[in-house]
Structure formats: structure tokens, C-alpha cells
Design a protein around this motif. Structure first.
Motif, PDB file in Angstrom:
ATOM      1  N   TRP A  21      -1.245   7.331   0.855  1.00 40.34           N
ATOM      2  CA  TRP A  21      -0.316   6.389   0.240  1.00 40.34           C
ATOM      3  C   TRP A  21      -0.732   6.068  -1.185  1.00 40.34           C
ATOM      4  CZ3 TRP A  21      -2.949   2.126  -1.362  1.00 40.34           C
ATOM      5  CH2 TRP A  21      -4.149   1.834  -0.707  1.00 40.34           C
ATOM      6  N   SER A  23       0.010   2.539  -3.904  1.00 38.37           N
ATOM      7  CA  SER A  23       0.563   1.200  -3.944  1.00 38.37           C
ATOM      8  C   SER A  23       0.505   0.663  -5.371  1.00 38.37           C
ATOM      9  CB  SER A  23      -0.233   0.287  -3.000  1.00 38.37           C
ATOM     10  OG  SER A  23       0.305  -1.009  -2.991  1.00 38.37           O
ATOM     11  N   THR A  40       4.887   0.194  -2.240  1.00 38.98           N
ATOM     12  CA  THR A  40       3.978   1.173  -1.649  1.00 38.98           C
ATOM     13  C   THR A  40       4.748   2.394  -1.195  1.00 38.98           C
ATOM     14  OG1 THR A  40       2.463  -0.569  -0.940  1.00 38.98           O
ATOM     15  CG2 THR A  40       2.289   1.548   0.198  1.00 38.98           C
ATOM     16  N   ILE A  42       4.413   5.637   1.170  1.00 38.00           N
ATOM     17  CA  ILE A  42       3.686   6.298   2.255  1.00 38.00           C
ATOM     18  C   ILE A  42       4.079   7.762   2.180  1.00 38.00           C
ATOM     19  CG2 ILE A  42       3.238   6.365   4.735  1.00 38.00           C
ATOM     20  CD1 ILE A  42       2.515   3.664   3.370  1.00 38.00           C
ATOM     21  N   ASP A 102       8.785  10.993   1.792  1.00 40.09           N
ATOM     22  CA  ASP A 102       8.020   9.770   1.533  1.00 40.09           C
ATOM     23  C   ASP A 102       8.829   8.540   1.934  1.00 40.09           C
ATOM     24  OD1 ASP A 102       6.094  11.403   0.351  1.00 40.09           O
ATOM     25  OD2 ASP A 102       6.565  10.780  -1.701  1.00 40.09           O
TER      26      ASP A 102
END
Length: 129
Positions: A21, A23, A40, A42, A102
């Protein structure tokens, strides 16, 4: 008043990148708001163990798809745009972006984080005094 853009924050130390990830921490403890706010991402096809023992978190999915599985009971919840999940009991979980794309999430932490935290071997962010 505090005004920041995602684009400007991405170009600073507010952008923290980990294996699964990244952020962008747009609002942090030093801003004195009582919470922190992050955008964020992922990464697709990842599975991340998370257990925020020291923080409560609310997460809103803006794009992408995946799932969250709670460790205690094995329940699996689908995540897609428009889904909000709230880790109100320090829920230990697996977060998966398993749909080949994502997931982009808006996250709020209480207490706020300082900015450079990453998950330890137990999926925990440390509590900074």
C-alpha cells in the motif's frame, strides 16, 4: 484554516509507501484536529494483515474492489466504491485488493498518527506519546 491538496501532499514526506500500500497523510497529529485523514491506495492482488490495537479507523472506498476478513470470526465483507467500514473494536483483519485493481480509500484515524507509521510484524501502528 488548513488547506492542502492531494497532489501537493503526494510530493512530500506525507506520502508513505509500503509493500502492499501507499498512504498520503493529509492531516496529522501536529495539525491538532484530534484525528488524522489519509488517502490510501491498497495495491491490486495484495493481502495485508492489519490490527490497529492503538487506533480506531473508519475507511471509505472511493474506487477499486476487494474484501475485508475479520480474524476473530472469519467473516468476509465485500469492499467496493461507496462502502464504509469502521474498525470500532480494534478489529484484527485481512484487507485484500483481490479484483486485479488498486483500491483507493479515504481513512480517518483516532488518535491521529504522526505521519511515518507503518505496520509492524503484528499489523499494528505504534502509539506515539
Amino acid at each position: 484554516m488548513i488547506v492542502r491538496t492531494l497532489e501537493e501532499c503526494q510530493k512530500t514526506e506525507r506520502r508513505v509507501v509500503a509493500e502492499n500500500w501507499e498512504s498520503v497523510r493529509m492531516l496529522l497529529r501536529d495539525d491538532n484536529m484530534g484525528f488524522s485523514f489519509h488517502i490510501t491506495t491498497i495495491y491490486a492482488n495484495t493481502d495485508t494483515h492489519i490490527h490497529y490495537q492503538n487506533h480506531l479507523e473508519s475507511v471509505y472506498c472511493m474506487s477499486g474492489e476487494g474484501e475485508i476478513e475479520t480474524t476473530d470470526d472469519g467473516k468476509v465483507y465485500p469492499i467496493k466504491p461507496g462502502t464504509l467500514y469502521i474498525l470500532d473494536k480494534h478489529d484484527e483483519h485481512q484487507l485484500r485488493a483481490n479484483k486485479g485493481v488498486d483500491m483507493v480509500m479515504a481513512c480517518v484515524f483516532n488518535p491521529p498518527i504522526t505521519g511515518q507509521e507503518t505496520h509492524d510484524e503484528n499489523g499494528v501502528y505504534p502509539l506515539v506519546d
